[in-house]
Design a protein around this motif. Structure first.
Motif: not given
Length: 437
Positions: A124-129, A1-6, A115-121, A135-139
């Motif tokens: 990575f990508a988070r997959r669902g069931a 689930m997409q929580t927030h777009v940085a 840039r789509r940076d994660s909270p800790n920089g 959710q993906a963080y990167g470029f």
């Protein structure tokens, strides 16, 4: 689930209005938009200078695009890639970490990636069931789709500019070739005209052309050369037309003379002309004893070596170089433009330039170069002047100086050399030098 777009970068990296503009463009693109990533990359590569991107930055962008599995980029698909720095460096030809960070920043500033940076920089990508990416963080590669048409337009503009530059360079080459060869033709064919001035204009114009010039500068030079080209061509064409008219008139006169039925009258006229010619030859015996051919450039330069210092590059290879050097010598000697013009009209420009070079060679012995040139011009109008005696006198003086013991002892260049090595002249030239004036 997409929580927030940085929307802001991680750490101490600052946010800019350009980055916000890229994000706005990415959001505004239609969901059905789709492009071939390698075609767009080709357009970006061609327009890289207009975008402000570097070659290394494009190498990094190429590596980022390679991490997207499909050749097609879709607005409704996953547009974020999350490679590590090690993976990026490996695919970007092994650049250093500092270089990688610097050129990633350039890609962001140019609006090519977001840039789509994660909270800790971390990236990575988070997959669902179901295995789908939630959710993906990167470029984010969305600008590649959103600005695809802009990149194509910029690429077309760059290609059009390259074609225009190529055409301008071709035009410049043709104009330079035409102008130089037409000047040579005018000098060789003794066409009336101030060829020294024309050469000086040409050399001044071409000297303002740098090694790597922009198209507009080349076109400005071409426009100036075009005006000079038209002037020279008109001069040559006018001379050709006048020669044709003279030939036609002489042809008509020959017809009239052939129709003469009185052989006694014709023989009387011929005998009278022969008497006049013999009388004229007796009055100008010295001039008629000189060679009929023109002075070779090599002999002139041997007699007047000082003029070489005034030539462009210190070298004179053609008559056009000699005339250009004479144009430089004229103001140095204090010869007025009117005196020079009269000399060119009376002697011809090449002969006037030879005369001026001889005056330059003897400038330490002549008080007024302008007055001396006017005096020689008056003699030339009366048919009592030739450049041969001047040049031969200078050569004779040079030969005598090379034979004098004082000169041999004082000139270090003569050490270990025989007299023939010091000054080489032909037998014909020696006979000319020995001939009484």
């Amino acid at each position: 689930m997409q929580t927030h777009v940085a929307t802001t970068p991680f750490g101490r990296r600052s946010m800019t209005l350009g980055q916000i503009s890229s994000q706005v463009s990415a959001k505004a693109m239609p969901t059905e938009a789709m492009v071939n990533k390698w075609e767009v990359f080709q357009h970006i590569r061609e327009a890289r200078e207009m975008l402000g991107a570097t070659d290394r930055a494009l190498a990094v962008l190429n590596a980022l695009l390679s991490f997207h599995r499909d050749a097609e980029l879709r607005a409704d698909g996953v547009m974020i890639v999350w490679p590590s720095n090690e993976q990026l460096m490996a695919r970007a030809n092994g650049i250093s970490p500092a270089t990688l960070r610097r050129h990633i920043a350039i890609l962001v500033e140019c609006g090519l990636v977001i840039r789509r940076d994660s909270p800790n920089g971390k990236r990575f990508a988070r997959r669902g069931a179901g295995g789908e990416i939630e959710q993906a963080y990167g470029f984010d590669l969305s600008p590649i789709i959103a600005r695809a048409q802009e990149f194509k337009d910029l690429s077309d503009a760059v290609q059009a500019e390259k074609r225009a530059l190529r055409v301008a360079r071709e035009r410049l080459t043709l104009l330079r070739r035409d102008v130089v060869k037409m000047i040579d033709a005018g000098i060789e064919e003794n066409v009336p005209g101030n060829w020294g001035r024309v050469l000086q204009i040409y050399q001044t114009t071409v000297s303002r052309l740098p090694r790597s010039a922009p198209r507009q500068h080349i076109e400005d030079i071409c426009n100036e050369l075009q005006e000079l080209h038209v002037e020279i061509r008109d001069t040559l064409e006018s001379f050709v037309r006048s020669q044709k008219m003279s030939a036609n008139e002489s042809h008509s006169e020959r017809h009239i003379q052939n129709s003469n039925t009185d052989p006694h009258k014709e023989s009387e006229e011929r005998s009278r002309e022969e008497k006049e010619a013999s009388a004229s030859g007796a009055n100008n015996r010295n001039l008629h004893s000189l060679p009929a051919r023109e002075l070779p450039l090599g002999i002139v330069l041997d007699a007047c070596p000082d003029v070489k210092a005034l030539a462009k590059g210190g070298e004179i290879r053609h008559w056009r170089d000699f005339l250009a050097a004479a144009e430089v010598a004229r103001p140095l000697l204090g010869v007025s433009p009117s005196a020079w013009q009269e000399a060119c009209e009376a002697m011809g420009e090449v002969q006037a330039a030879i005369t001026l070079s001889a005056i330059l060679q003897r400038s330490d012995q002549i008080n007024s170069a302008g007055g001396y040139l006017r005096n020689l011009t008056d003699k030339a109008r009366e048919g009592k002047f030739s450049t041969w005696p001047m040049v031969m006198a200078l050569l004779r003086a040079k030969l005598d100086a090379s034979r004098s013991p004082a000169h041999k002892a004082s000139d270090p260049r003569n050490e270990g050399k025989s007299p023939s090595e010091r000054l080489e002249v032909s037998d014909a030239l020696l006979r000319s030098l020995k001939r009484p004036r």
